[in-house]
Structures are given as structure tokens and as C-alpha cells.
Design a protein around this motif. Sequence first.
Motif, PDB file in Angstrom:
ATOM      1  N   GLY A 164       0.790  -1.227   0.000  1.00  0.00           N
ATOM      2  CA  GLY A 164       0.000   0.000   0.000  1.00  0.00           C
ATOM      3  C   GLY A 164       0.817   1.269   0.000  1.00  0.00           C
ATOM      4  N   GLU A 165       1.973   1.267  -0.634  1.00  0.00           N
ATOM      5  CA  GLU A 165       2.886   2.417  -0.583  1.00  0.00           C
ATOM      6  C   GLU A 165       2.694   3.442  -1.697  1.00  0.00           C
ATOM      7  OE1 GLU A 165       7.078   1.700   0.353  1.00  0.00           O
ATOM      8  OE2 GLU A 165       6.558  -0.381   0.796  1.00  0.00           O
ATOM      9  N   PHE A 166       1.696   3.278  -2.575  1.00  0.00           N
ATOM     10  CA  PHE A 166       1.454   4.195  -3.682  1.00  0.00           C
ATOM     11  C   PHE A 166       2.705   4.372  -4.545  1.00  0.00           C
ATOM     12  CE2 PHE A 166       0.531   8.458  -5.601  1.00  0.00           C
ATOM     13  CZ  PHE A 166      -0.660   8.129  -6.214  1.00  0.00           C
ATOM     14  N   PRO A 167       3.125   3.303  -5.224  1.00  0.00           N
ATOM     15  CA  PRO A 167       4.308   3.393  -6.089  1.00  0.00           C
ATOM     16  C   PRO A 167       4.069   4.311  -7.275  1.00  0.00           C
ATOM     17  CG  PRO A 167       3.166   1.318  -6.430  1.00  0.00           C
ATOM     18  CD  PRO A 167       2.509   1.964  -5.251  1.00  0.00           C
ATOM     19  N   LEU A 168       5.148   4.902  -7.763  1.00  0.00           N
ATOM     20  CA  LEU A 168       5.104   5.828  -8.888  1.00  0.00           C
ATOM     21  C   LEU A 168       5.745   5.193 -10.115  1.00  0.00           C
ATOM     22  CD1 LEU A 168       6.153   9.101  -7.046  1.00  0.00           C
ATOM     23  CD2 LEU A 168       3.830   8.330  -7.597  1.00  0.00           C
ATOM     24  N   MET A 169       5.080   5.394 -11.261  1.00  0.00           N
ATOM     25  CA  MET A 169       5.594   4.897 -12.529  1.00  0.00           C
ATOM     26  C   MET A 169       5.738   6.053 -13.507  1.00  0.00           C
ATOM     27  SD  MET A 169       3.380   1.363 -13.035  1.00  0.00           S
ATOM     28  CE  MET A 169       1.776   2.177 -13.117  1.00  0.00           C
ATOM     29  N   THR A 170       6.357   5.760 -14.633  1.00  0.00           N
ATOM     30  CA  THR A 170       6.416   6.705 -15.737  1.00  0.00           C
ATOM     31  C   THR A 170       6.554   5.911 -17.023  1.00  0.00           C
ATOM     32  OG1 THR A 170       7.414   8.771 -16.522  1.00  0.00           O
ATOM     33  CG2 THR A 170       8.934   7.043 -15.804  1.00  0.00           C
ATOM     34  N   PHE A 171       6.275   6.567 -18.155  1.00  0.00           N
ATOM     35  CA  PHE A 171       6.409   5.924 -19.456  1.00  0.00           C
ATOM     36  C   PHE A 171       7.762   6.250 -20.077  1.00  0.00           C
ATOM     37  CE2 PHE A 171       1.863   5.716 -18.978  1.00  0.00           C
ATOM     38  CZ  PHE A 171       1.486   4.585 -19.678  1.00  0.00           C
ATOM     39  N   MET A 172       8.287   5.301 -20.843  1.00  0.00           N
ATOM     40  CA  MET A 172       9.515   5.507 -21.596  1.00  0.00           C
ATOM     41  C   MET A 172       9.243   5.167 -23.049  1.00  0.00           C
ATOM     42  SD  MET A 172      13.303   3.851 -21.043  1.00  0.00           S
ATOM     43  CE  MET A 172      13.356   2.734 -22.427  1.00  0.00           C
ATOM     44  N   ALA A 173       9.374   6.165 -23.931  1.00  0.00           N
ATOM     45  CA  ALA A 173       9.058   5.979 -25.347  1.00  0.00           C
ATOM     46  C   ALA A 173      10.290   6.059 -26.236  1.00  0.00           C
ATOM     47  CB  ALA A 173       8.039   7.023 -25.793  1.00  0.00           C
ATOM     48  N   ILE A 174      11.416   6.500 -25.674  1.00  0.00           N
ATOM     49  CA  ILE A 174      12.635   6.696 -26.456  1.00  0.00           C
ATOM     50  C   ILE A 174      13.496   5.442 -26.385  1.00  0.00           C
ATOM     51  CG2 ILE A 174      14.751   8.060 -26.692  1.00  0.00           C
ATOM     52  CD1 ILE A 174      13.187  10.419 -25.515  1.00  0.00           C
ATOM     53  N   SER A 175      13.928   4.984 -27.521  1.00  0.00           N
ATOM     54  CA  SER A 175      14.713   3.754 -27.623  1.00  0.00           C
ATOM     55  C   SER A 175      16.165   4.014 -27.219  1.00  0.00           C
ATOM     56  CB  SER A 175      14.656   3.234 -29.065  1.00  0.00           C
ATOM     57  OG  SER A 175      15.520   2.144 -29.235  1.00  0.00           O
ATOM     58  N   SER A 176      16.491   3.707 -25.954  1.00  0.00           N
ATOM     59  CA  SER A 176      17.855   3.967 -25.485  1.00  0.00           C
ATOM     60  C   SER A 176      18.098   3.282 -24.152  1.00  0.00           C
ATOM     61  CB  SER A 176      18.085   5.475 -25.326  1.00  0.00           C
ATOM     62  OG  SER A 176      19.275   5.729 -24.631  1.00  0.00           O
ATOM     63  N   VAL A 177      19.162   2.478 -24.096  1.00  0.00           N
ATOM     64  CA  VAL A 177      19.574   1.897 -22.820  1.00  0.00           C
ATOM     65  C   VAL A 177      19.941   2.998 -21.844  1.00  0.00           C
ATOM     66  CG1 VAL A 177      21.371   0.546 -21.686  1.00  0.00           C
ATOM     67  CG2 VAL A 177      20.301  -0.327 -23.747  1.00  0.00           C
ATOM     68  N   ARG A 178      20.588   4.046 -22.335  1.00  0.00           N
ATOM     69  CA  ARG A 178      20.988   5.143 -21.457  1.00  0.00           C
ATOM     70  C   ARG A 178      19.769   5.874 -20.893  1.00  0.00           C
ATOM     71  NH1 ARG A 178      25.396   2.913 -20.114  1.00  0.00           N
ATOM     72  NH2 ARG A 178      27.102   3.026 -21.631  1.00  0.00           N
ATOM     73  N   MET A 179      18.741   6.046 -21.711  1.00  0.00           N
ATOM     74  CA  MET A 179      17.518   6.649 -21.203  1.00  0.00           C
ATOM     75  C   MET A 179      16.919   5.772 -20.114  1.00  0.00           C
ATOM     76  SD  MET A 179      15.335   9.106 -21.181  1.00  0.00           S
ATOM     77  CE  MET A 179      15.590  10.035 -22.705  1.00  0.00           C
ATOM     78  N   ALA A 180      16.901   4.472 -20.340  1.00  0.00           N
ATOM     79  CA  ALA A 180      16.378   3.546 -19.338  1.00  0.00           C
ATOM     80  C   ALA A 180      17.150   3.672 -18.030  1.00  0.00           C
ATOM     81  CB  ALA A 180      16.461   2.106 -19.859  1.00  0.00           C
ATOM     82  N   GLN A 181      18.465   3.784 -18.111  1.00  0.00           N
ATOM     83  CA  GLN A 181      19.276   3.930 -16.902  1.00  0.00           C
ATOM     84  C   GLN A 181      19.032   5.271 -16.217  1.00  0.00           C
ATOM     85  OE1 GLN A 181      23.060   3.174 -18.858  1.00  0.00           O
ATOM     86  NE2 GLN A 181      23.256   1.209 -17.791  1.00  0.00           N
ATOM     87  N   ILE A 182      18.970   6.338 -17.001  1.00  0.00           N
ATOM     88  CA  ILE A 182      18.759   7.674 -16.430  1.00  0.00           C
ATOM     89  C   ILE A 182      17.439   7.735 -15.677  1.00  0.00           C
ATOM     90  CG2 ILE A 182      18.269  10.090 -17.043  1.00  0.00           C
ATOM     91  CD1 ILE A 182      20.312   9.664 -19.378  1.00  0.00           C
TER      92      ILE A 182
END
Length: 266
Positions: free
Chosen positions: A25-43
Amino acid sequence: MSYNTAHTTTNANSRLRLLNKLKSGEFPLMTFMAISSVRMAQIVSLTGVDGIIVDCEHGNIGDDSMHNSVAAISALGVSPIIRVRGTSSDILKRALDTGAHGLMVPQVNTAEEAQQVVTYSKFPPQGLRGQGSAFPAIAHGLTTPEYMKSANETLITMIQIETAAGVENVDAICAVPGVDLIFIGPNDLAQSLLGYVPARGDEPVFKSAIEKIVAAAKKHGKWVGRLVNNGSLAKDAKNTFDTVAITGDTKAIQNWYMSEFDIARS
């Protein structure tokens, strides 16, 4: 058929950040990733986010990038979720074989469609998912046999309600065993109900649809989430929703630059 799901599992895996926070019940936060990049995923993974939705429906992300993004996200202790582009078995299997901690399936309009998602997301005897990849176990920090025993009850199956038909059938959709989370796509929902986007938010038909979706999810013991545009709206959503996704990488970059350029030119 009765079996444990993400809601009832007692399986403990500290790597499953999103699932663990939902269950506590901690209200986790998400976001979308649309840019194709391992570095974006890491950032993005290093921002404090709990789950990243790798957008293979609308994003610039093919199979290679999908696999690489999931590996990068999970390696940094964040839960990768794949938003797929459809409900066919090959699409669902390919996404699950990345090692994603969950699936988000857009524009589900009937209970039959929801059941199809569940069927092809679960290994036998609960479903018809095939096994042949070592990658899912790696992303969960498990051996393949361990993953095979735990996957059916730890994968988060997210169904998106985004159309008038989905709203009409939402009670039956939420009643499908194995559907774990109902996620509202407000822009497509507004387009379907109002004929324009974005919704102001005070339109009676739009407000009524949101309330109906939330009530159906809670009635059937499912988690419910939605997309929001910023942190303030996320805070406002805490009393109603179990989780939210705060915009995505493309909007975040654009919004920062536009704001700073406005300041610079003022």
C-alpha cells in the motif's frame, strides 16, 4: 480455476519493486519511456521511480530495445513493465520473454479480451504461455525453474480501459481472474467519450466514467491506476488510486526545455 495471483502471492522477491510496493500500500510511482535507449532507461531508473512502462505501443521501441531496456531497468532495481501493442499470443510472449515484471495491455474492451491476455500470460495449467527463454529468469534474479514456479503469481497484468466500450464492460473485465490492475488511459478515454483531448476533467460523462472504473476495480479487489501530468496531480490521486504514472520521458524533456527557454526569454 483457483490459484495465487499478484494480489494473493506470498512469494517474496525483493527485486519486484512495483509488486512489493503495491502489496504494502505504498502508492508506487511509474512513468512511461518511449525513447529507444539503454541510457535513457538507466537515467530514468535512477530518479527514484518504482516502475518504468516501456512503451511498445506508441513509443519508438522495437524488440531489441525492448529487451535491452528491460535488462537495464531491472538491473537498477526498478520494475520494467511492457506496454504491448495488442493481445495476440506472440506479442504477449515476446514481451514476457524480456523478463518484464508486468504487462500493460491497451484498449481492452471486453471480458473476453481480458481473459485472452491472462491465458497467454500464464504458464500451464493456468494458461498457455510457452517457455523457451532464459532471459525472464535473469531479470527476476532467479533460475529458470524458480522463475517457472513463481511467474504466474508475481507477474502484474495491467488492463487499460480507454474507450466507451471498455467503460460499459468494465465490471465484467474486472471480474476476470488474473487481471491484477486496471489502468485508465485518460486521453484515449476522453477522445472516445468526448471527441476531444485533453479532457478538462469536469465533464460529467468523463467524471462518471472514471468513477465507474474505480468502483468496479475496487469491487473486484483489483488495483487501479491512471496517467497524470505532474507530481501535484499524483498527490491528489493518492486517495483514489493505488498507483499512477507521471507522464513520460518525451514530455519530461520537452516540458523542462520549454520552461527554461520561457524563463531565459522573459
